[in-house]
Enzyme design. Structure first.
Site, mmCIF file in Angstrom:
data_model
loop_
_atom_site.group_PDB
_atom_site.id
_atom_site.type_symbol
_atom_site.label_atom_id
_atom_site.label_comp_id
_atom_site.label_asym_id
_atom_site.label_seq_id
_atom_site.Cartn_x
_atom_site.Cartn_y
_atom_site.Cartn_z
ATOM 1 C CB SER A 178 -0.849 -0.017 1.281
ATOM 2 O OG SER A 178 -1.432 1.245 1.539
ATOM 3 C CE1 TYR B 262 -4.435 -2.027 4.871
ATOM 4 C CE2 TYR B 262 -3.353 0.097 4.593
ATOM 5 C CZ TYR B 262 -3.979 -1.011 4.052
ATOM 6 O OH TYR B 262 -4.119 -1.114 2.690
#
Lengths: 276, 273
Positions: free
Chosen positions: A155, A168
């Site tokens: 990401s 995350y």
């Protein structure tokens, strides 16, 4: 004309919907068969969007078969390496080989760091970091003889700190370590390992009221349009988010022979987010 | 139908090596080409540089694919000459959508009676030349209003200093190729509002005349530590020019439509080692 991954077999986690389904369909369009895995069920600490379902996975199967490619789909949890091993071994037994591995399965949740429970931290690391390693671990024995290509979905949060997503962000940084280590350890065996770093992708993972609200904290009625306007300001290119197929196209390039000497690379598909 | 049908690519250093490979690869996808090369020897470079015949050969190969090509001999250090070349090409081919700042030299292994002169030449071609290349084409791309894609050819030496030996040649090469990353990131911000994407590629050693020549071979043999500059992780000594062309063909196509500001190694794992 032969497809760009004709005759190859791809193992894809999180394949029931969104990016995972898009990857399955895009690779099938270019000639690959697919071993698809998805949990198809809830994770306790992930509340802001609904989980994928068995029906979603069945729809991925339908779309791949419609392209005249074969697919072996299994409900399995990436946290359960034994179940994952059974799924990939069974898939290889049926489809004959393994060439491509897409460690795509992942979850997302927003929580201010000091409000995050131990349980939520652990679930995130288990799925988004350990789950990626489990995926590589069960697949690598099938690649060592003939080489292959692994792409890990990280990401922009794997490259930059992002507030309110500490679990995350830590997991997405961590998978870069997995990627770089495996690239070094298996380079001589012609196994390439790379990571992709999407900005927001137009899927349910960001298209939900809680994510919208993070960007419009003072708005009692956040919605897709207001979110898009603000999210666009994060990108040098004039777009709010990208589509699943944009990530699929990057992955297709990476796993094809056109990228035969690309390994150990962190590839952003982020409309310039990480250079901002 | 090719992925680049109807597009025009401006490519520097197009007479041979990677530049010729890019011209052919993009022409295969349907692009027309404006090809520029110095086609002359520089005094600070010992290996034979490209010739007018090489550039003519590129033209022949592009035309054999039924694509159009405009060739000009020009020095990337000379912004005015480069502007004329670009303008001539656009006058004939109608537009410019893709820019490949590919022209580059390596002085490694050339005797350096005056290291500063080597420095100036390498920085002039490999860094200032890249700046010129983008600046002569970008205004036209902005004016067209249809976006575009620019790829700057850096190097693994734009990401690491492995093999550094204090020579003007190696130092200037690493400095210029690192500098190209700065240009790329700055240009990416400048041009993003116009949907013009800017990325850099970072090849390891490729089988081209700049690498496969007696000068470099003898230098590497005599300087074992510098040979580390070419040690890949994957079991391949030199990659092929087409491997860089394939990466560029993907970056400039619509499949890379949201990829900008990226340093993309094509290096058989060199930089991850």
């Amino acid at each position: 004309m032969a497809g760009r991954v004709e005759g190859k077999v791809a193992f894809i986690t999180g394949a029931a919907r969104s990016q995972g389904r898009s990857h399955a369909v895009r690779l099938a369009q270019e000639g690959a068969d697919v071993i698809a895995v998805d949990l198809c069920g809830p994770v306790e600490s992930i509340q802001m969007y609904p989980p994928a379902t068995a029906e979603d996975l069945a729809e991925t199967v339908r779309q791949v078969e419609e392209l005249d490619r074969r697919i072996v789909a299994t409900q399995a949890d990436v946290r359960d390496s034994a179940a994952l091993k059974t799924a990939v071994d069974e898939g290889v037994a049926q489809l004959g080989r393994l060439d491509i591995v897409l460690a795509n399965a992942g979850v997302f949740e927003i929580q201010p760091s000091l409000e995050l429970t131990d349980e939520a931290w652990r679930e995130m690391i288990d799925i988004n970091l350990t789950g990626v390693w489990n995926t590589c671990k069960v697949a690598l024995p099938h690649l060592v003889d003939n080489g292959g290509s692994i792409v890990i979905t990280s990401s922009t949060a794997g490259l930059k700190g992002t507030p309110n997503t500490i679990h995350y962000t830590a997991a997405k940084h961590g998978v870069i370590g997995v990627m770089r280590t495996l690239a070094n350890e298996f380079g001589k065996q012609s196994i390439r390992v790379n990571s992709v770093h999407p900005t927001g992708v137009d899927t349910v993972m960001i298209q939900n009221p809680k994510t919208w609200g993070l960007f419009t904290p003072d708005d009692p009625e956040p919605n897709r349009e207001k979110f898009a306007e603000l999210f666009e300001t994060l990108h040098p290119l004039p777009v709010p988010y990208v589509d699943p197929v944009d990530i699929s196209n990057a992955i297709l390039f990476l796993v094809s022979d056109e990228a035969r000497y690309i390994t150990g690379v962190t590839l952003p598909v982020d409309a310039g987010y990480t250079i901002r | 139908m090719g992925k680049l049908e109807g597009k025009v690519a401006f490519i520097t250093g197009a007479a041979r090596g990677q530049g010729r490979s890019h011209a052919i690869r993009l022409a295969r996808e349907g692009a027309d080409v404006i090809a520029v090369d110095l086609c002359a020897q520089m005094e600070t470079i010992a290996y034979p540089m490209a010739t007018p015949e090489d550039l003519a050969q590129t033209a022949e190969e592009v035309e054999a694919l039924d694509r159009r090509i405009v060739t000009r001999q020009a020095d990337v250090r000379d912004a005015a000459a480069l502007q004329t070349a670009l303008d001539d090409g656009v006058a004939e081919l109608g537009r410019v959508d893709i820019v490949l700042a590919n022209a580059g030299i390596s002085a490694a292994g050339t005797p350096e009676p005056d290291p500063l002169r080597t420095w100036d030449d390498v920085i002039g071609v490999n860094l200032t030349g890249v700046w010129h290349t983008v600046h002569v084409a970008a205004p036209r791309m902005i004016e067209q209003g249809q976006g575009g894609s620019i790829v700057l050819t850096s190097s693994t030496q734009g990401l690491t200093g492995r093999g550094g030996d204090g020579s003007g040649a190696v130092t200037a090469y690493a400095a210029a190729k690192h500098g190209v990353v700065g240009l790329m990131r700055s240009f990416a911000h400048w041009l993003a509002p116009h949907s013009i994407r800017v990325n850099s590629v970072h090849p390891t050693g490729a089988a081209t005349p700049m690498v496969e020549n007696e000068v470099l071979k003898n230098w590497l043999a005599a300087n074992e530590e510098s040979a580390g500059m070419l040690a890949n992780l994957m079991p391949v000594e030199l990659i092929e020019a087409v491997d860089i062309s394939n990466a560029i063909a993907w970056l400039v196509s619509d499949e890379g439509r949201y990829v900008t500001g990226v340093t993309l190694p094509v290096d058989a794992g060199f930089t991850v080692r």
